[in-house]
Design a protein around this motif. Structure first.
Motif, PDB file in Angstrom:
ATOM      1  N   LEU A  17       0.827  -1.373   0.061  1.00 40.08           N
ATOM      2  CA  LEU A  17       0.006  -0.042  -0.097  1.00 40.08           C
ATOM      3  C   LEU A  17       0.646   1.231  -0.081  1.00 40.08           C
ATOM      4  CD1 LEU A  17      -2.625  -0.771   2.410  1.00 40.08           C
ATOM      5  CD2 LEU A  17      -3.053  -0.966   0.032  1.00 40.08           C
ATOM      6  N   LEU A  18       1.986   1.094   0.498  1.00 38.66           N
ATOM      7  CA  LEU A  18       2.956   2.555   0.637  1.00 38.66           C
ATOM      8  C   LEU A  18       2.999   3.230  -0.725  1.00 38.66           C
ATOM      9  CD1 LEU A  18       5.203   1.612   3.433  1.00 38.66           C
ATOM     10  CD2 LEU A  18       3.580   3.265   3.670  1.00 38.66           C
ATOM     11  N   PRO A  19       3.476   2.416  -1.937  1.00 39.67           N
ATOM     12  CA  PRO A  19       3.613   3.049  -2.920  1.00 39.67           C
ATOM     13  C   PRO A  19       2.479   3.951  -3.563  1.00 39.67           C
ATOM     14  CG  PRO A  19       4.357   0.682  -3.078  1.00 39.67           C
ATOM     15  CD  PRO A  19       3.604   0.910  -1.867  1.00 39.67           C
ATOM     16  N   GLN A 186      12.908  -3.835   4.892  1.00 44.08           N
ATOM     17  CA  GLN A 186      11.939  -3.632   3.638  1.00 44.08           C
ATOM     18  C   GLN A 186      13.145  -3.189   3.043  1.00 44.08           C
ATOM     19  OE1 GLN A 186       8.892  -0.659   4.327  1.00 44.08           O
ATOM     20  NE2 GLN A 186       7.462  -2.228   4.655  1.00 44.08           N
ATOM     21  N   TYR A 187      13.221  -3.956   1.581  1.00 44.24           N
ATOM     22  CA  TYR A 187      14.400  -3.562   0.583  1.00 44.24           C
ATOM     23  C   TYR A 187      13.857  -3.417  -0.714  1.00 44.24           C
ATOM     24  CZ  TYR A 187      13.829  -8.341  -1.269  1.00 44.24           C
ATOM     25  OH  TYR A 187      13.308  -9.597  -1.645  1.00 44.24           O
ATOM     26  N   HIS A 193      21.227  -8.478  -8.464  1.00 45.47           N
ATOM     27  CA  HIS A 193      22.353  -8.329  -7.226  1.00 45.47           C
ATOM     28  C   HIS A 193      22.404  -7.041  -6.486  1.00 45.47           C
ATOM     29  CE1 HIS A 193      23.610 -11.893  -9.651  1.00 45.47           C
ATOM     30  NE2 HIS A 193      23.624 -11.311 -10.858  1.00 45.47           N
ATOM     31  N   HIS A 194      21.572  -6.074  -6.514  1.00 46.53           N
ATOM     32  CA  HIS A 194      21.787  -4.987  -6.070  1.00 46.53           C
ATOM     33  C   HIS A 194      20.755  -4.637  -5.410  1.00 46.53           C
ATOM     34  CE1 HIS A 194      25.142  -4.553  -9.096  1.00 46.53           C
ATOM     35  NE2 HIS A 194      25.618  -4.168  -7.912  1.00 46.53           N
ATOM     36  N   PHE A 195      20.565  -4.219  -3.984  1.00 41.95           N
ATOM     37  CA  PHE A 195      19.576  -3.997  -3.092  1.00 41.95           C
ATOM     38  C   PHE A 195      19.595  -2.698  -2.304  1.00 41.95           C
ATOM     39  CE2 PHE A 195      20.241  -8.456  -3.799  1.00 41.95           C
ATOM     40  CZ  PHE A 195      18.986  -9.109  -4.247  1.00 41.95           C
ATOM     41  N   ARG A 196      18.435  -2.063  -1.963  1.00 42.41           N
ATOM     42  CA  ARG A 196      18.604  -0.904  -1.009  1.00 42.41           C
ATOM     43  C   ARG A 196      17.512  -1.013  -0.122  1.00 42.41           C
ATOM     44  NH1 ARG A 196      18.927   3.954  -5.750  1.00 42.41           N
ATOM     45  NH2 ARG A 196      21.142   3.688  -6.207  1.00 42.41           N
ATOM     46  N   VAL A 197      18.131  -0.567   0.871  1.00 35.08           N
ATOM     47  CA  VAL A 197      16.772  -0.496   2.458  1.00 35.08           C
ATOM     48  C   VAL A 197      16.263   0.754   2.257  1.00 35.08           C
ATOM     49  CG1 VAL A 197      16.829  -0.485   4.684  1.00 35.08           C
ATOM     50  CG2 VAL A 197      19.009  -1.875   3.708  1.00 35.08           C
ATOM     51  N   SER A 246       9.914  -4.515  -1.301  1.00 34.20           N
ATOM     52  CA  SER A 246       9.011  -3.593  -1.378  1.00 34.20           C
ATOM     53  C   SER A 246       9.207  -2.691  -2.686  1.00 34.20           C
ATOM     54  CB  SER A 246       9.322  -2.285  -0.132  1.00 34.20           C
ATOM     55  OG  SER A 246       8.508  -1.191  -0.551  1.00 34.20           O
ATOM     56  N   ASP A 247       8.131  -2.184  -3.183  1.00 35.29           N
ATOM     57  CA  ASP A 247       8.197  -1.418  -4.449  1.00 35.29           C
ATOM     58  C   ASP A 247       8.456  -0.047  -4.217  1.00 35.29           C
ATOM     59  OD1 ASP A 247       7.380  -3.514  -5.967  1.00 35.29           O
ATOM     60  OD2 ASP A 247       5.289  -3.158  -5.864  1.00 35.29           O
ATOM     61  N   ILE A 248       8.917   0.370  -2.943  1.00 37.89           N
ATOM     62  CA  ILE A 248       9.215   1.678  -2.619  1.00 37.89           C
ATOM     63  C   ILE A 248      10.794   2.147  -3.256  1.00 37.89           C
ATOM     64  CG2 ILE A 248       9.663   3.647  -0.840  1.00 37.89           C
ATOM     65  CD1 ILE A 248       7.649   1.961   0.719  1.00 37.89           C
TER      66      ILE A 248
END
Length: 629
Positions: A17-19, A186-187, A193-197, A246-248
């Motif tokens: 829902l956040l997006p 949540q990432y 290969h690359h992820f963000r918090v 997460s899609d954020i």
């Protein structure tokens, strides 16, 4: 109002829902960091602070590694992290921790350490649990939070107040310690290969995880952990880690934290204030225009008669209105310092309004406030010099010194006294000596010299020329109505400016004293503008009535009426203390009223300078419009 939802359901719901409502603009902050699978994620710990739930019980924060808490420390000791000046002033003490998190690697029931708490410290911890203290983690620059749902709007958001040290609601007579933490990360996946918090949630639990005959903890035991105050205690600290996609995007990750509580109340208060001030300005303008224009045309008539000259009181005091007031040096110093604070507030609010004060840069608001105060010292010098010269003052050297040191000395003295109370309470919020020295250097090396430079620049421009001459013999002052007496007028005049801001003041006090984030800077900027306009209008109106009563000593009255809202601010602070706070210690009470006094003092200087400056130019314009023989 707000109720925590279950961890798993809200994490999944929030990720979906956040997006849908992350439409705010990007706040500039630290550069994004990409993690690869298995890469270590640092977990930092901040101070323990009291949480504002139903009521706030304390204003004292504690260092995370205070020996009385017996939290698990990393091998070799905790490392202090660099912080901004504003972050230190607001009590942040960020340190490293022994938590080991690896990107995309879930873990369950990880043993952190085995802790031993003696009975004396168990009493201390249980008292902090009853006072609703919370822990604060920082992961990739994001504060630990719980996912909440606003019961009024239904909006899901992340409450960055921290998470509870323990639970005293299930069994109020026997608080339980939260010794297990479920950490949800949540990432956002940029690629394979690359992820963000993009979100950090922590849900604490109390678990008596020690099993007889085993060195491994049992994190699924339903038995809570109670610290005995009669014997020593042994228990495990454990944690679990879960990663949720997460899609954020990274640039919008703060949107879920920037939750404005009760936005309809903000809008209602603002619109109500705008209607009031609009009506007030219109009525004052019409009354003054019709009355004064009639007076001016009558006074400027060719065939002036004695009866015409005696019609209205404000014309009769034209020879007295610019007479030297008592204590002109103190008045000029207060006007100069008030103008200094007005400029500081305006520039800081503009920076905050346009998003330049990122919440990812902890303490940025306090830092910018301090920088603006330092570099706008020239405003106080300039305003004080011109005001003092206009009032007829001649002792410019003492006036220069007082302008540069009086107000900062009062503020530093009060803060220094409160700092002694913090030191005595072993609170982490006590300002370190190095920080105190840095602020003093900013004052002596930058602010004070700029104030001196501004003062000489003001002396170069000189006094404002008075439109009428001052009579040689003072005029007798007739009796006036009770509401035009100095203090009565100041208290009555402060009602409308306070009424325009009291709703927003509630949220500001909750942020200052309740450790609740405040991001409604748009509302705050508009509220400040409305309050400034209301203060100027009300002060001019009251001074006009005073002059009509043939009371020409308007200078101090103008300043006091403009700053009269400070009385109501302090009274509102007392009500807030009685209704929203339940401070359990003498130190917390002293801290609250000490900071409330400083807040009211700032409001007094800001409002007083706005009222005095507006009244000064209004009176000059008024008396320049009549013909005096």
């Amino acid at each position: 109002m707000l109720a925590p939802a279950s961890a798993l359901s809200l994490v999944v719901a929030g990720a979906a829902l956040l997006p849908s409502f992350t439409t705010a603009f990007y706040l500039p902050g630290t550069a994004p960091r990409d993690y690869q699978e298995g890469e270590s994620i640092d977990v930092f710990v901040n101070t323990l602070t009291p949480m504002l739930n139903s009521k706030l019980h304390s204003l004292i924060s504690y260092d995370y590694y205070d020996n009385r808490f017996h939290f698990c420390a990393p091998e070799g000791g905790a490392e202090k992290q660099p912080e901004s000046l504003g972050s230190i002033l607001f009590g942040d003490r960020i340190l490293s921790s022994p938590y080991q998190l690896s990107m995309m690697e879930n873990s369950t029931c990880q043993l952190l350490c085995r802790s031993s708490v003696p009975k004396e410290d168990a009493t201390f911890i249980n008292e902090r649990i009853r006072e609703d203290y919370g822990l604060n983690f920082i992961i990739d620059g994001l504060p630990s939070s719980e996912m909440m749902r606003d019961s009024k709007t239904g909006e899901i958001f992340l409450d960055a107040q921290g998470f509870n040290l323990g639970d005293d609601e299930t069994t109020p007579d026997r608080p339980a310690l939260n010794n297990h933490y479920d950490i949800w990360i949540q990432y956002h996946a940029r690629d394979e290969h690359h992820f963000r918090v993009v979100g950090v949630l922590v849900y604490p639990r109390t678990v008596n995880s020690m099993v007889a005959g085993s060195t491994e903890p049992d994190c699924f035991n339903k038995s809570p952990l109670y610290l005995s105050e009669a014997t020593d205690n042994e228990f495990f600290y454990t944690y679990s880690v879960s990663f949720v996609e997460s899609d954020i995007p990274w640039g919008l990750r703060w949107d879920a934290y920037l939750h404005v509580f009760d936005p309809k109340i903000h809008w209602f208060s603002l619109i109500n204030s705008l209607v009031i001030v609009g009506f007030l300005v219109f009525m004052v303008a019409m009354v003054l225009y019709r009355t004064i224009s009639k007076d001016i045309s009558r006074y400027n008539a060719v065939d002036l008669s004695d009866e015409v000259q005696e019609d209205y009181g404000w014309k009769l005091v034209h020879g007295e209105v610019f007479r030297l007031p008592p204590r002109p040096m103190l008045l000029s110093v207060m006007v100069g310092n008030g103008a200094h604070l007005v400029m500081m507030c305006i520039v800081t609010l503009i920076f905050a309004l346009f998003g330049f004060l990122s919440p990812s840069n902890r303490g940025s608001l306090a830092t910018v406030l301090l920088i603006c105060w330092t570099f706008f010292g020239c405003v106080s010098g300039y305003g004080s010099a011109r005001t003092y010269a206009t009032l007829g003052g001649e002792q410019w050297k003492p006036n220069l010194v007082l302008t540069a040191i009086l107000f900062p000395l009062v503020v530093f003295s009060v803060i220094g006294l409160l700092n002694l109370f913090l030191i005595a309470a072993s609170a982490s919020g006590a300002v370190p000596f190095g920080t105190i020295l840095a602020i003093l250097l900013l004052w002596f090396l930058i602010s004070a010299p700029l104030s001196v430079a501004g003062y000489f620049y003001g002396m170069k421009h000189g006094a404002f020329a008075n439109p009428v001459r001052v009579a040689s013999i003072p005029r007798q002052i007739p009796p006036k109505p009770w509401y035009l007496e100095t203090w009565q007028a100041a208290i009555l005049g402060g009602i409308l400016p306070f009424g325009a801001a009291f709703v927003e003041l509630y949220f500001v006090l909750s942020s200052l004293f309740g450790n609740r984030a405040y991001y409604a800077f748009g509302f705050l900027f508009l509220t400040f503008a409305v309050v400034a306009l209301t203060t100027a209008t009300v002060t001019v109106l009251f001074v006009y009535f005073i002059l009509c009563a043939e009371e020409y000593r308007w200078h101090w009255r103008a300043f006091l009426i403009g700053g009269g809202s400070a009385f109501w601010v302090f009274a509102y602070g007392v009500w807030y203390w009685a209704s929203r706070l339940s401070l359990d210690s003498f130190t917390s009470v002293v801290l609250y009223f000490g900071y409330l006094f400083l807040f009211a003092l700032l409001d007094f200087l800001v409002g007083g300078s706005i009222g005095y400056i507006a009244t000064h130019f209004a009176i000059r314009r008024l008396y320049a419009s009549i013909r005096v023989d």
